[in-house]
Design a protein around this motif. Structure first.
Motif, PDB file in Angstrom:
ATOM      1  N   UNK A   1      22.486   6.274  -2.501  1.00 48.23           N
ATOM      2  CA  UNK A   1      22.916   7.400  -3.318  1.00 48.23           C
ATOM      3  C   UNK A   1      21.914   7.728  -4.406  1.00 48.23           C
ATOM      4  N   UNK A   2      21.440   6.710  -5.111  1.00 45.31           N
ATOM      5  CA  UNK A   2      20.444   6.921  -6.165  1.00 45.31           C
ATOM      6  C   UNK A   2      19.116   7.408  -5.584  1.00 45.31           C
ATOM      7  N   UNK A   3      18.778   6.901  -4.391  1.00 43.14           N
ATOM      8  CA  UNK A   3      17.534   7.355  -3.751  1.00 43.14           C
ATOM      9  C   UNK A   3      17.609   8.843  -3.437  1.00 43.14           C
ATOM     10  N   UNK A   4      18.707   9.267  -2.863  1.00 46.27           N
ATOM     11  CA  UNK A   4      18.887  10.678  -2.519  1.00 46.27           C
ATOM     12  C   UNK A   4      18.756  11.554  -3.763  1.00 46.27           C
ATOM     13  N   UNK A   5      19.376  11.110  -4.852  1.00 41.65           N
ATOM     14  CA  UNK A   5      19.340  11.878  -6.089  1.00 41.65           C
ATOM     15  C   UNK A   5      17.943  11.888  -6.708  1.00 41.65           C
ATOM     16  N   UNK A   6      17.303  10.728  -6.770  1.00 34.93           N
ATOM     17  CA  UNK A   6      16.009  10.610  -7.445  1.00 34.93           C
ATOM     18  C   UNK A   6      14.903  11.343  -6.714  1.00 34.93           C
ATOM     19  N   UNK A   7      14.977  11.381  -5.375  1.00 33.44           N
ATOM     20  CA  UNK A   7      13.894  11.980  -4.598  1.00 33.44           C
ATOM     21  C   UNK A   7      14.284  13.332  -3.991  1.00 33.44           C
ATOM     22  N   UNK A   8      15.448  13.860  -4.378  1.00 32.22           N
ATOM     23  CA  UNK A   8      15.836  15.199  -3.947  1.00 32.22           C
ATOM     24  C   UNK A   8      15.959  15.344  -2.445  1.00 32.22           C
ATOM     25  N   UNK A   9      16.628  14.394  -1.788  1.00 37.24           N
ATOM     26  CA  UNK A   9      16.745  14.411  -0.336  1.00 37.24           C
ATOM     27  C   UNK A   9      17.866  15.365   0.092  1.00 37.24           C
ATOM     28  N   UNK A  10      17.575  16.342   0.929  1.00 35.51           N
ATOM     29  CA  UNK A  10      18.616  17.267   1.400  1.00 35.51           C
ATOM     30  C   UNK A  10      19.702  16.532   2.199  1.00 35.51           C
ATOM     31  N   UNK A  11      20.886  17.122   2.281  1.00 35.40           N
ATOM     32  CA  UNK A  11      22.038  16.494   2.930  1.00 35.40           C
ATOM     33  C   UNK A  11      21.800  16.203   4.407  1.00 35.40           C
TER      34      UNK A  11
ATOM     35  N   UNK B   1       0.825  -1.201   0.000  1.00 39.68           N
ATOM     36  CA  UNK B   1       0.000   0.000   0.000  1.00 39.68           C
ATOM     37  C   UNK B   1       0.862   1.256   0.000  1.00 39.68           C
ATOM     38  N   UNK B   2       1.978   1.192   0.701  1.00 41.17           N
ATOM     39  CA  UNK B   2       2.899   2.336   0.754  1.00 41.17           C
ATOM     40  C   UNK B   2       4.279   1.849   1.148  1.00 41.17           C
ATOM     41  N   UNK B   3       5.257   2.665   0.877  1.00 38.83           N
ATOM     42  CA  UNK B   3       6.615   2.445   1.367  1.00 38.83           C
ATOM     43  C   UNK B   3       6.967   3.641   2.232  1.00 38.83           C
ATOM     44  N   UNK B   4       7.330   3.362   3.469  1.00 38.31           N
ATOM     45  CA  UNK B   4       7.714   4.427   4.391  1.00 38.31           C
ATOM     46  C   UNK B   4       9.235   4.468   4.453  1.00 38.31           C
ATOM     47  N   UNK B   5       9.801   5.577   4.022  1.00 38.43           N
ATOM     48  CA  UNK B   5      11.251   5.751   4.060  1.00 38.43           C
ATOM     49  C   UNK B   5      11.615   6.371   5.406  1.00 38.43           C
ATOM     50  N   UNK B   6      12.453   5.672   6.161  1.00 33.66           N
ATOM     51  CA  UNK B   6      12.913   6.192   7.450  1.00 33.66           C
ATOM     52  C   UNK B   6      14.172   7.006   7.203  1.00 33.66           C
ATOM     53  N   UNK B   7      14.102   8.275   7.505  1.00 33.10           N
ATOM     54  CA  UNK B   7      15.237   9.182   7.339  1.00 33.10           C
ATOM     55  C   UNK B   7      15.712   9.646   8.709  1.00 33.10           C
TER      56      UNK B   7
END
Length: 220
Positions: free
Chosen positions: A173-183, A86-92
C-alpha cells in the motif's frame, strides 16, 4: 557417442551450475553498477518466460536511482539490500493486460506464427474470458505469470555473474502511494540485483520423496 553429445552435456552442466549457484543474496557491493543496457538485455531475455494465453502481464519498474532506493528502504522494512544493490526491479502485474491482446497477436501474425483469422479468434475469445473472469481469478493468473518471469530473470542474472534476492516483504500500500502506481498494476515482488559483497547462505531442500507423488496423494 555422437559428435554433438559432448557439447550437449557441457551445455546441460553449465545450466545446472547456474541453478545450483543461485543464492538469495542480502549483502551487495554498492560500488558495482549494472548499466541500464545490460539490465534491459536481461529483462528482455526474461520475457521469454511463458504466460497464460501469452498475455505477458509482467511490467518492470527498475529503480536504479540512489535517492529512490533510499525512498524505498523504509517501505521494504529497512532491508539493506534495497540501497546496496545496483538496482531494485519491481515486478508489477498488469490486471488490464487484455488491452494489449491485439498488439500481441498482431505481432504473431506479422512474424508468420499464425494466420490473421486465428489471431482474431484468439483476441475475441480471450477478451470475452477476461471480461467474465472474477477479479481474484485474474489476479491469481497474473501473480503466477509474474512468478515465472521473476525466476527466469534471477537465473539469467546468475548466468551473467550477478546476484539477486526476491522480496515479498514490503508494504504494498505504501509502495503504491509513494511511487504513484496506477490501479491497474499490482505489486508482486521486489528483486534486488547486483554483485554479492558476501556469498548467499547455502540452504537445504526437502528430500524429493517428501514432495513428489505419482498419480495420487498418499494418506497421512
Amino acid at each position: 557417442m555422437s559428435d554433438s553429445q559432448p557439447t550437449q552435456l557441457l551445455e546441460q552442466q553449465l545450466f545446472f551450475d547456474v541453478i545450483r549457484e543461485r543464492r538469495s543474496v542480502r549483502s551487495y557491493d554498492p560500488a558495482v553498477k549494472i548499466s541500464r543496457e545490460e539490465l534491459t538485455e536481461m529483462l528482455q531475455q526474461a520475457t521469454l518466460a511463458p504466460s497464460s494465453a501469452n498475455m505477458q502481464p509482467w511490467r518492470f519498474l527498475v529503480i536504479d536511482s540512489s535517492e529512490l532506493q533510499q525512498k524505498l528502504l523504509p517501505i521494504a522494512f529497512n532491508q539493506q539490500q534495497v540501497v546496496e544493490a545496483s538496482a531494485v526491479i519491481v515486478i508489477l502485474g498488469d490486471l488490464e493486460n487484455i488491452k494489449l491482446a491485439k498488439k500481441i497477436y498482431t505481432q504473431a501474425v506479422d512474424a508468420g506464427f499464425m494466420p490473421e483469422q486465428t489471431a482474431n479468434s484468439f483476441i475475441e475469445r480471450y477478451t470475452s474470458i477476461h471480461a467474465s473472469m472474477p477479479p481474484e481469478t485474474l489476479r491469481q493468473i497474473v501473480y503466477t505469470d509474474c512468478g515465472l518471469v521473476s525466476m527466469q530473470l534471477m537465473s539469467i542474472a546468475r548466468a551473467k555473474g550477478y546476484d539477486t534476492v526476491p522480496m515479498g516483504g514490503f508494504d504494498k500500500g505504501k509502495f503504491i502511494e509513494a511511487f504513484g502506481i496506477p490501479e491497474r498494476y499490482a505489486p508482486v515482488m521486489l528483486i534486488a540485483i547486483g554483485k554479492a559483497a558476501t556469498p548467499g547462505r547455502p540452504t537445504t531442500r526437502l528430500p524429493i520423496q517428501d514432495v513428489t507423488f505419482f498419480n495420487e496423494i498418499p494418506e497421512e
